[in-house]
Write an enzyme that holds these catalytic residues in place. Sequence first.
Site, PDB file in Angstrom:
ATOM      1  N   TYR A  93     -16.775  14.750 -18.326  1.00 29.18           N
ATOM      2  CA  TYR A  93     -17.095  13.334 -18.222  1.00 29.18           C
ATOM      3  C   TYR A  93     -18.123  13.143 -17.090  1.00 29.18           C
ATOM      4  O   TYR A  93     -18.002  13.760 -16.016  1.00 29.18           O
ATOM      5  CB  TYR A  93     -15.804  12.522 -17.977  1.00 29.18           C
ATOM      6  CG  TYR A  93     -16.110  11.156 -17.438  1.00 29.18           C
ATOM      7  CD1 TYR A  93     -17.013  10.327 -18.114  1.00 29.18           C
ATOM      8  CD2 TYR A  93     -15.566  10.700 -16.251  1.00 29.18           C
ATOM      9  CE1 TYR A  93     -17.357   9.087 -17.609  1.00 29.18           C
ATOM     10  CE2 TYR A  93     -15.898   9.459 -15.742  1.00 29.18           C
ATOM     11  CZ  TYR A  93     -16.797   8.659 -16.422  1.00 29.18           C
ATOM     12  OH  TYR A  93     -17.148   7.443 -15.920  1.00 29.18           O
ATOM     13  N   ASP A 114      -7.500  17.297 -16.780  1.00 27.91           N
ATOM     14  CA  ASP A 114      -7.756  15.905 -17.158  1.00 27.91           C
ATOM     15  C   ASP A 114      -7.288  15.738 -18.609  1.00 27.91           C
ATOM     16  O   ASP A 114      -7.898  16.284 -19.528  1.00 27.91           O
ATOM     17  CB  ASP A 114      -9.265  15.637 -17.026  1.00 27.91           C
ATOM     18  CG  ASP A 114      -9.628  14.194 -17.372  1.00 27.91           C
ATOM     19  OD1 ASP A 114      -8.865  13.540 -18.102  1.00 27.91           O
ATOM     20  OD2 ASP A 114     -10.699  13.742 -16.922  1.00 27.91           O
ATOM     21  N   ARG A 142       0.848  -1.212   0.000  1.00 26.12           N
ATOM     22  CA  ARG A 142       0.000   0.000   0.000  1.00 26.12           C
ATOM     23  C   ARG A 142       0.877   1.254   0.000  1.00 26.12           C
ATOM     24  O   ARG A 142       0.580   2.246  -0.651  1.00 26.12           O
ATOM     25  CB  ARG A 142      -0.967   0.002   1.199  1.00 26.12           C
ATOM     26  CG  ARG A 142      -1.706   1.320   1.325  1.00 26.12           C
ATOM     27  CD  ARG A 142      -2.999   1.259   2.153  1.00 26.12           C
ATOM     28  NE  ARG A 142      -2.927   0.513   3.368  1.00 26.12           N
ATOM     29  CZ  ARG A 142      -2.245   0.881   4.465  1.00 26.12           C
ATOM     30  NH1 ARG A 142      -1.562   2.012   4.478  1.00 26.12           N
ATOM     31  NH2 ARG A 142      -2.267   0.129   5.544  1.00 26.12           N
ATOM     32  N   LYS A 180      -7.576   4.252 -20.447  1.00 21.16           N
ATOM     33  CA  LYS A 180      -7.810   4.610 -21.856  1.00 21.16           C
ATOM     34  C   LYS A 180      -6.530   4.426 -22.683  1.00 21.16           C
ATOM     35  O   LYS A 180      -6.035   3.320 -22.782  1.00 21.16           O
ATOM     36  CB  LYS A 180      -8.344   6.041 -21.928  1.00 21.16           C
ATOM     37  CG  LYS A 180      -9.459   6.364 -20.910  1.00 21.16           C
ATOM     38  CD  LYS A 180     -10.750   5.719 -21.282  1.00 21.16           C
ATOM     39  CE  LYS A 180     -11.966   6.140 -20.475  1.00 21.16           C
ATOM     40  NZ  LYS A 180     -11.902   6.185 -19.046  1.00 21.16           N
TER      41      LYS A 180
HETATM   42  C1  LIG Z   1     -12.248  12.267 -19.505  1.00 20.75           C
HETATM   43  C2  LIG Z   1     -12.288  11.190 -18.450  1.00 20.75           C
HETATM   44  N1  LIG Z   1     -11.694  11.390 -17.282  1.00 20.75           N
HETATM   45  C3  LIG Z   1     -11.705  10.473 -16.313  1.00 20.75           C
HETATM   46  C4  LIG Z   1     -12.344   9.266 -16.474  1.00 20.75           C
HETATM   47  C5  LIG Z   1     -12.346   8.287 -15.349  1.00 20.75           C
HETATM   48  O1  LIG Z   1     -11.481   7.216 -15.586  1.00 20.75           O
HETATM   49  P1  LIG Z   1     -11.702   5.743 -15.000  1.00 20.75           P
HETATM   50  O2  LIG Z   1     -12.827   5.124 -15.720  1.00 20.75           O
HETATM   51  O3  LIG Z   1     -10.382   5.100 -15.230  1.00 20.75           O
HETATM   52  O4  LIG Z   1     -12.016   5.910 -13.554  1.00 20.75           O
HETATM   53  C6  LIG Z   1     -12.988   9.004 -17.702  1.00 20.75           C
HETATM   54  C7  LIG Z   1     -13.703   7.735 -17.960  1.00 20.75           C
HETATM   55  O5  LIG Z   1     -14.014   6.920 -17.193  1.00 20.75           O
HETATM   56  C8  LIG Z   1     -12.961  10.000 -18.692  1.00 20.75           C
HETATM   57  O6  LIG Z   1     -13.588   9.829 -19.850  1.00 20.75           O
HETATM   58  N1  LIG Z   2     -21.040   3.044 -15.649  1.00 19.39           N
HETATM   59  C1  LIG Z   2     -19.867   3.870 -15.681  1.00 19.39           C
HETATM   60  C2  LIG Z   2     -19.707   4.479 -17.019  1.00 19.39           C
HETATM   61  C3  LIG Z   2     -18.283   4.672 -17.359  1.00 19.39           C
HETATM   62  S1  LIG Z   2     -17.995   5.770 -18.708  1.00 19.39           S
HETATM   63  C4  LIG Z   2     -16.308   5.525 -19.088  1.00 19.39           C
HETATM   64  C5  LIG Z   2     -15.642   6.574 -19.892  1.00 19.39           C
HETATM   65  N2  LIG Z   2     -15.155   7.647 -19.106  1.00 19.39           N
HETATM   66  C6  LIG Z   2     -16.400   7.134 -21.029  1.00 19.39           C
HETATM   67  O1  LIG Z   2     -16.470   8.363 -21.200  1.00 19.39           O
HETATM   68  O2  LIG Z   2     -16.901   6.353 -21.835  1.00 19.39           O
HETATM   69  C7  LIG Z   2     -20.024   4.950 -14.639  1.00 19.39           C
HETATM   70  O3  LIG Z   2     -21.108   5.129 -14.118  1.00 19.39           O
HETATM   71  O4  LIG Z   2     -19.040   5.592 -14.283  1.00 19.39           O
END
Ligand SMILES: Cc1ncc(COP(=O)(O)O)c(C=O)c1O
Ligand SMILES: N[C@@H](CCSC[C@H](N)C(=O)O)C(=O)O
Length: 459
Positions: A149, A223, A97, A248
């Site tokens: 997002y 981000d 950790r 990603k």
């Molecule tokens: C622009 C952006 N930032 C952050 C996240 C969060 O990443 P994670 O799914 O790895 O938690 C996502 C998608 O999930 C995203 O599309």
């Molecule tokens: N069920 C998930 C959806 C994740 S979306 C993942 C990604 N960032 C995208 O833009 O496609 C949630 O509720 O977070």
Amino acid sequence: MSGSAPERPGHDPEPGSSRSAQALGKAISKIDLDGHDFPPSPAPSSPRNGKRYALATELVYTEGTDQYNASSTPIYQSATFKQTSAGGEGAEYDYTRSGNPTRTHLERHLAKIMRAERALVVASGMGALDVITRLLRPGDEVVTGDDLYGGTNRLLKYLATHGEIIVHHVDTTKPDSIRRVLGPKTAIVLLETPTNPLIKIVDIPTIAKLAHEVNPQVLVAVDNTMLSPLLQNPLELGADIVYESGTKYLSGHHDLMAGVLAVNSSALGEKLYFTINSSGCGLAPFDSWLLMRGIKTLKVRMEQQQSNAQMIAEFLEAHGFKVRYPGLKSHPQYELHNSMARGAGAVLSFETGSNQVSERIVEAAKLWGISVSFGCVNSLISMPCRMSHASIDAKTRQERALPEDIIRLCVGIEDVDDLIDDLSRALASAGAIKITPDGFRAVDRVPSAKLDTLSNNIF
Ligand SMILES: Cc1ncc(COP(=O)(O)O)c(C=O)c1O
Ligand SMILES: N[C@@H](CCSC[C@H](N)C(=O)O)C(=O)O
């Protein structure tokens, strides 16, 4: 015959001659034979010192400290590390950790490619944002975008509801709208660019300068998930913290979840590390290894994805669809994007004017998997309002002019003609196009009033 060969213009000195030795000596005086100018890889502390390799090289080149010189850094799948003394003095690791050699190797590699003093890796992109928001105190204010997002929006809403944090959602494409809400209580300015899913571009240098002028304590967090360090380095554009979903592009295969944070202040890095150790969200050894593996192919994947995305964006636009992609000259912030980034990425969105038509397109596509997320080697198609952004309620989506029919394409590395064929078939079977004497065109379903509103709103 003794002595050096006579000089013959246009001819190289004979190999082995003293003239050739001189020429070689002159040439190699420019070469750092012992490699003193280059940082070891992964750079242990400040990768900004000394000369750097090109990013393509840095992505793949690493040296480990493994006792057997393993070419791939081993997975230290161990929760604990034995100590040599009761007080544990001098030991680098005691408990995963707090730290793990596989994770450290990845973090140092990332610091190098993200041009940061320090990088940290956690269990997901949202985990990375959570670590950042732990810097906030009740009463603090966060200034952020109105196209974000869905998960980011959800976490900020939670903090506003339960953590006494004031969150201002403004149009971050207009620095003036940020200026209006900045003040002594602003603790974080949180930016996404390009935004997900409306692909709006945010001027990082202007906003960072503005925020720091108004309040030098403000942390500008960016981000960078949509572009990855291959295409954009927010720390070099004035940001204090950059974070990404490693789920990603960095990993590229949708086989792991990860989040990455990078900073250029060691004090800030220590604060973030404190939270990671305290809350236990550091990335596990196996996922650290897998992410390290993915990063090595970032350039080849991203370049293929991006060139496919460009062709697909041009194809859709040429057939009359309203496409949002910063690689298109029609993007209203094309110049701004290119002033900050080295490419347009591989996510684009377009509208059809009808939810039902969009739904049919998504369901008719075969090569394009119906899936959330992006950055994967496979191409994906989705309807953000029903999927990735469904956690933003319908009223808020409407207030923020997020079109319900918007389709997001996250382009992979497949053959681009196959992708275009599959998309064309899906457009045709969904009734989104009509045959014309020259080929086909998008059926215009967008009421002109709506188009006016959209064009006032950047597009
Ligand atoms: C622009 C952006 N930032 C952050 C996240 C969060 O990443 P994670 O799914 O790895 O938690 C996502 C998608 O999930 C995203 O599309
Ligand atoms: N069920 C998930 C959806 C994740 S979306 C993942 C990604 N960032 C995208 O833009 O496609 C949630 O509720 O977070």
